[in-house]
Scaffold this active site. Structure first.
Site, PDB file in Angstrom:
ATOM      1  CD  GLU A 115      -2.970  -1.264   0.203  1.00  0.00           C
ATOM      2  OE1 GLU A 115      -2.996  -0.375  -0.682  1.00  0.00           O
ATOM      3  OE2 GLU A 115      -3.759  -2.224   0.214  1.00  0.00           O
ATOM      4  CG  HIS A 139      -4.598  -0.184   5.760  1.00  0.00           C
ATOM      5  ND1 HIS A 139      -5.952  -0.068   5.619  1.00  0.00           N
ATOM      6  CD2 HIS A 139      -4.277  -1.395   5.235  1.00  0.00           C
ATOM      7  CE1 HIS A 139      -6.436  -1.157   5.034  1.00  0.00           C
ATOM      8  NE2 HIS A 139      -5.436  -1.978   4.797  1.00  0.00           N
ATOM      9  CG  HIS A 141      -7.291  -5.548   7.658  1.00  0.00           C
ATOM     10  ND1 HIS A 141      -6.662  -6.639   7.099  1.00  0.00           N
ATOM     11  CD2 HIS A 141      -7.035  -4.518   6.817  1.00  0.00           C
ATOM     12  CE1 HIS A 141      -6.049  -6.288   5.979  1.00  0.00           C
ATOM     13  NE2 HIS A 141      -6.244  -4.994   5.791  1.00  0.00           N
ATOM     14  CD  GLU A 169     -14.656  11.355  24.708  1.00  0.00           C
ATOM     15  OE1 GLU A 169     -15.083  12.037  25.644  1.00  0.00           O
ATOM     16  OE2 GLU A 169     -13.612  11.609  24.084  1.00  0.00           O
ATOM     17  CG  HIS A 210      -9.358  -3.748   2.591  1.00  0.00           C
ATOM     18  ND1 HIS A 210      -8.622  -3.872   1.439  1.00  0.00           N
ATOM     19  CD2 HIS A 210      -8.442  -3.742   3.593  1.00  0.00           C
ATOM     20  CE1 HIS A 210      -7.337  -3.963   1.730  1.00  0.00           C
ATOM     21  NE2 HIS A 210      -7.197  -3.879   3.042  1.00  0.00           N
TER      22      HIS A 210
HETATM   23  O1  2HA Z   1      -0.642  -5.277   3.922  1.00  0.00           O
HETATM   24  O2  2HA Z   1      -3.597  -4.709   4.584  1.00  0.00           O
HETATM   25  O3  2HA Z   1      -4.285  -3.725   2.227  1.00  0.00           O
HETATM   26  C1  2HA Z   1      -1.805  -5.979   3.828  1.00  0.00           C
HETATM   27  C2  2HA Z   1      -2.951  -5.065   3.637  1.00  0.00           C
HETATM   28  C3  2HA Z   1      -3.223  -4.596   2.273  1.00  0.00           C
HETATM   29 ZN    ZN Z   2      -5.514  -3.959   4.142  1.00  0.00          ZN
END
Ligand code: 2HA
Ligand code: ZN
Length: 272
Positions: A115, A139, A141, A169, A210
């Site tokens: 990414e 980033h 998940h 909050e 995602h």
């Molecule tokens: O690196 O999360 O979006 C793995 C990820 C790709």
């Molecule tokens: Zn990801």
């Protein structure tokens, strides 16, 4: 000074450990980057090397010459603090902002996250809109944020208001709201472009089915933003799972009262 003794590297690794502990980084999921200050890179210059120039996969001229600490492709967050020299690295951008070279880390032939284009395009936008203050792109998940992308309409207003309603909050922590990006193939330029557009307006971009990208001035603020959003998402998932009628919530007028009391500029057009 050694890179691993520098405060910015220690803060980065602590954040990676914390994100793993939260359950946001299964396997190699997620990635993190930090735009390093000039004085910070000067302090570790003796510990740097010069790798070969490689293509970024995007053009970020406003970041020319900048250095970033960033997680590696295919690397697992849970291993970062055990083997930082393999799992993370420092890259430098060239004068065009189209090529990078590895200056530290990524030992054993490792390389920056898939990414990388999204991270750098987000940094470029955030550097501009924050007058240089914003330094962290993260980033992850988180399960509850992802779960909501299956049942809520994928628009900024719905996600923002639903999350604001869950805890007082939220309107204080993200008064500008959150943006949503439709499902797209990860790691490609298109998703990077879509995300960086969202980042012009918001500090958080939810990626349908995602995960989420957030940005912040420092590790605490970026981590805290993601933590707050995921907490509110978790409450919403629980409330929806109860399958009971919502009898009361935080109203638009009450969100206005919070904004007034805490002196934040709420996105008025989203309120009733
Ligand atoms: O690196 O999360 O979006 C793995 C990820 C790709
Ligand atoms: Zn990801």
């Amino acid at each position: 000074m050694k890179v691993l003794d520098a405060d910015f590297a220690r803060g980065f690794i602590r954040m990676a450990d914390d994100g793993y502990a939260m359950g946001w980084h299964e396997r190699n999921g997620g990635n993190l980057s930090y735009r390093i200050r000039e004085n910070e890179i000067d302090m570790v210059r003796d510990d740097l090397k010069e790798g070969e120039w490689k293509k970024v996969g995007a053009s970020v001229p406003d970041l020319a010459g900048e250095y970033f600490l960033i997680t590696g492709t295919g690397k697992f967050f849970r291993n970062i603090s055990l083997k930082p020299e393999e799992c993370i690295g420092i890259i430098e951008l060239d004068d065009s902002g189209e090529n990078y070279r590895i200056c530290w880390g990524f030992d054993e032939n490792n390389a920056p996250t898939s990414e990388l284009p999204s991270h750098l395009m987000n940094h470029e936008v955030k550097k501009k809109v924050s007058n240089g203050k914003n330094r962290v792109i993260y980033h992850a998940h988180p399960a509850n944020v992802i779960a909501l992308t299956f049942v809520l309409p994928l628009d900024d207003k719905t996600f923002t208001v639903k999350l604001w309603e869950m805890m007082s909050e939220c309107a204080i922590v993200f008064p500008k709201g959150v943006g949503v990006v439709d499902w797209m193939v990860p790691g490609k330029r298109d998703i990077a472009v879509a995300t960086s557009k969202v980042m012009e307006e918001y500090d958080a971009a939810i990626w349908a089915h995602h995960g989420i990208f957030v940005s912040g001035e420092d590790f605490d603020l970026a981590f805290g933003l993601l933590h707050t959003i995921e907490k509110a998402a978790e409450i919403l998932v629980k409330v929806m799972s109860m399958k009971a009628e919502i009898r009361q919530t935080i109203t638009s007028d009450e969100i206005r009262m919070i904004a007034k009391e805490f002196n934040v500029e709420i996105r008025e057009e989203f309120l009733d």
